[in-house]
Design a protein around this motif. Structure first.
Motif, PDB file in Angstrom:
ATOM      1  N   LEU A   1       0.858  -1.180   0.000  1.00 27.63           N
ATOM      2  CA  LEU A   1       0.000   0.000   0.000  1.00 27.63           C
ATOM      3  C   LEU A   1       0.900   1.238   0.000  1.00 27.63           C
ATOM      4  O   LEU A   1       1.663   1.471   0.949  1.00 27.63           O
ATOM      5  N   GLY A   2       0.832   2.011  -1.113  1.00 29.84           N
ATOM      6  CA  GLY A   2       1.719   3.153  -1.265  1.00 29.84           C
ATOM      7  C   GLY A   2       1.238   4.394  -0.544  1.00 29.84           C
ATOM      8  O   GLY A   2       0.168   4.441   0.057  1.00 29.84           O
ATOM      9  N   SER A   3       2.059   5.465  -0.641  1.00 31.22           N
ATOM     10  CA  SER A   3       1.762   6.770  -0.013  1.00 31.22           C
ATOM     11  C   SER A   3       1.522   7.806  -1.107  1.00 31.22           C
ATOM     12  O   SER A   3       1.925   7.610  -2.259  1.00 31.22           O
ATOM     13  N   PRO A   4       0.931   8.977  -0.770  1.00 36.22           N
ATOM     14  CA  PRO A   4       0.645   9.982  -1.797  1.00 36.22           C
ATOM     15  C   PRO A   4       1.884  10.719  -2.285  1.00 36.22           C
ATOM     16  O   PRO A   4       1.812  11.434  -3.295  1.00 36.22           O
ATOM     17  N   THR A   5       3.007  10.582  -1.602  1.00 33.84           N
ATOM     18  CA  THR A   5       4.215  11.297  -2.031  1.00 33.84           C
ATOM     19  C   THR A   5       5.320  10.347  -2.475  1.00 33.84           C
ATOM     20  O   THR A   5       6.451  10.791  -2.694  1.00 33.84           O
ATOM     21  N   GLY A   6       5.011   9.103  -2.573  1.00 34.84           N
ATOM     22  CA  GLY A   6       6.004   8.125  -3.000  1.00 34.84           C
ATOM     23  C   GLY A   6       5.623   7.464  -4.324  1.00 34.84           C
ATOM     24  O   GLY A   6       4.533   6.899  -4.441  1.00 34.84           O
ATOM     25  N   TYR A   7       6.511   7.567  -5.285  1.00 33.51           N
ATOM     26  CA  TYR A   7       6.270   6.959  -6.613  1.00 33.51           C
ATOM     27  C   TYR A   7       6.864   5.555  -6.577  1.00 33.51           C
ATOM     28  O   TYR A   7       8.078   5.380  -6.429  1.00 33.51           O
ATOM     29  N   ILE A   8       5.981   4.533  -6.674  1.00 32.63           N
ATOM     30  CA  ILE A   8       6.426   3.147  -6.565  1.00 32.63           C
ATOM     31  C   ILE A   8       6.730   2.580  -7.945  1.00 32.63           C
ATOM     32  O   ILE A   8       6.009   2.836  -8.912  1.00 32.63           O
ATOM     33  N   VAL A   9       7.822   1.860  -8.039  1.00 35.85           N
ATOM     34  CA  VAL A   9       8.205   1.145  -9.272  1.00 35.85           C
ATOM     35  C   VAL A   9       8.336  -0.336  -8.899  1.00 35.85           C
ATOM     36  O   VAL A   9       9.225  -0.706  -8.118  1.00 35.85           O
ATOM     37  N   HIS A  10       7.429  -1.169  -9.442  1.00 37.07           N
ATOM     38  CA  HIS A  10       7.407  -2.591  -9.134  1.00 37.07           C
ATOM     39  C   HIS A  10       7.889  -3.374 -10.351  1.00 37.07           C
ATOM     40  O   HIS A  10       7.278  -3.337 -11.424  1.00 37.07           O
ATOM     41  N   LEU A  11       9.003  -4.042 -10.146  1.00 41.60           N
ATOM     42  CA  LEU A  11       9.564  -4.901 -11.206  1.00 41.60           C
ATOM     43  C   LEU A  11       9.279  -6.349 -10.825  1.00 41.60           C
ATOM     44  O   LEU A  11       9.683  -6.818  -9.754  1.00 41.60           O
ATOM     45  N   GLN A  12       8.591  -7.049 -11.737  1.00 43.35           N
ATOM     46  CA  GLN A  12       8.276  -8.469 -11.532  1.00 43.35           C
ATOM     47  C   GLN A  12       9.105  -9.268 -12.539  1.00 43.35           C
ATOM     48  O   GLN A  12       8.892  -9.158 -13.744  1.00 43.35           O
ATOM     49  N   LYS A  13      10.065  -9.994 -11.996  1.00 43.92           N
ATOM     50  CA  LYS A  13      10.995 -10.778 -12.826  1.00 43.92           C
ATOM     51  C   LYS A  13      11.664  -9.891 -13.881  1.00 43.92           C
ATOM     52  O   LYS A  13      11.776 -10.241 -15.055  1.00 43.92           O
ATOM     53  N   GLY A  14      12.067  -8.668 -13.446  1.00 45.12           N
ATOM     54  CA  GLY A  14      12.782  -7.761 -14.338  1.00 45.12           C
ATOM     55  C   GLY A  14      11.909  -6.932 -15.224  1.00 45.12           C
ATOM     56  O   GLY A  14      12.413  -6.091 -15.984  1.00 45.12           O
ATOM     57  N   LYS A  15      10.598  -7.137 -15.183  1.00 46.68           N
ATOM     58  CA  LYS A  15       9.686  -6.369 -16.019  1.00 46.68           C
ATOM     59  C   LYS A  15       8.845  -5.434 -15.147  1.00 46.68           C
ATOM     60  O   LYS A  15       8.522  -5.755 -14.014  1.00 46.68           O
ATOM     61  N   LEU A  16       8.549  -4.269 -15.673  1.00 43.05           N
ATOM     62  CA  LEU A  16       7.754  -3.272 -14.959  1.00 43.05           C
ATOM     63  C   LEU A  16       6.333  -3.769 -14.831  1.00 43.05           C
ATOM     64  O   LEU A  16       5.649  -3.984 -15.816  1.00 43.05           O
TER      65      LEU A  16
END
Length: 336
Positions: free
Chosen positions: A14-29
């Motif tokens: 669960l992210g925050s309003p001031t944090g930009y999350i980048v999720h890489l799954q097995k090297g892919k966005l």
């Protein structure tokens, strides 16, 4: 701050309003953005959270002027991550299993920006003297660093945008700063002393004016008192003269009254004397035609009126014979 809830074989983010999350799954966005919420497998996922709010970076470094004087520069750089995906790919903003981010990315940004600021500032300060650096170093460094950081290719490729640069101070070493402050302090002290002397002089002048006014008041009061004393003396002299004149008039009146009284008394005495003399003359005229025996009888009567009272009178033959003899001797010539 993002939160990660752990479950068997799967976690929830669960992210925050001031944090930009980048999720890489097995090297892919797999996921990216602000305020994301998703499930992921921790064994095959990498999470990076890049802050998208404005960041403040305080910077302090030293530089040498053209006249070999050490100065310290205090600055503050405001920046933000304009391309969070590029930042996550080039800097370490990985999330820990508990959801907390590492500080490595921020430290890397501080190192990059700090080195850029220091390199540009050192070149600028090395071309100026200490006096020039202290006089206009703040404004010159502000414009120089803002332009250099905003145009830096590395920051642009990393996705870092510099919003502004504030140079807070350019200061020499403490002993040099004290030496430079001495003339100004002496000048300020001289100004303070001059102000003190002027204030004292003004106070003395006011005191002198007050003293002169008091003296003038005393002189005026003395003059008025002198006039008052003179007027009182004149009044007293006039009063004495009036009293003397009144006394003279009273004395003259008394003398005239006494003269009139004396004259009246003299006239009275004269009249009484004349009356007495006339009475005596009339008496003598009466006595002139009387015989001796009558006169003797009148004399005895007059003498008897002035004699004391005689209660007892003893007439002896000797006394009677002597008196008769004297009487006859007296009367005999009268009969001739």
């Amino acid at each position: 701050m993002a939160t990660i809830k752990r479950f068997p074989w799967i976690n929830h983010f669960l992210g925050s309003p001031t944090g930009y999350i980048v999720h890489l799954q097995k090297g892919k966005l797999s996921h990216e953005g602000v305020g994301q919420a998703f499930w992921f497998r921790p064994a095959s996922s990498v999470l990076s959270e890049v802050p998208v709010d404005d960041q403040e970076l305080p910077i302090m470094f030293h530089a040498i002027t053209r006249d070999h004087q050490d100065v310290s520069v205090q600055a503050n750089v405001t920046y933000r991550f304009s391309d969070p995906v590029s930042v996550a790919g080039r800097l370490d903003f990985a999330l820990q299993p508990g959801g907390a981010g590492t500080t490595a990315g921020r430290e890397q940004v501080a190192t990059i920006i700090g080195q850029l600021c220091q390199s540009h500032a050192i070149d600028q300060i090395a071309a100026t003297t200490l006096a020039q650096s202290l006089e206009r170093g703040v404004s010159e460094l502000r414009g120089l660093l803002a332009g250099a950081l905003q145009a830096d290719a590395r920051l642009q490729s990393t996705g870092i945008e510099v919003l502004g640069v504030q140079v807070l101070a350019v200061r020499p070493e403490s002993d040099v700063e004290r030496a430079l402050q001495t003339p100004v302090r002496e000048q300020l002290q001289a100004e303070a002393d001059r102000a003190t002397y002027e204030r004292r002089a003004l106070a003395v002048e006011r005191e002198r004016t007050i003293s002169e006014n008091e003296m003038a008041s005393k002189i005026e009061l003395a003059a008025r008192r002198e006039h008052l004393v003179s007027q009182e003396g004149t009044n007293a002299r006039r009063e004495a003269e009036e009293m003397a004149a009144a006394a003279l008039i009273r004395a003259q009146a008394e003398a005239e009254r006494q003269g009139i009284s004396a004259k009246a008394e003299a006239n009275q005495l004269e009249l009484v004397g004349e009356a007495t003399a006339a009475r005596e003359a009339a008496t003598m005229a009466v006595y002139k035609d009387m015989d001796q025996a009558t006169l003797l009888a009148l004399a005895f009567r007059e003498a008897a009126a002035s004699l004391p009272n005689i209660n007892n009178l003893t007439i002896t033959p000797d006394l009677l014979s002597g008196a008769l003899a004297g009487l006859f001797q007296t009367t005999t010539p009268a009969g001739k």
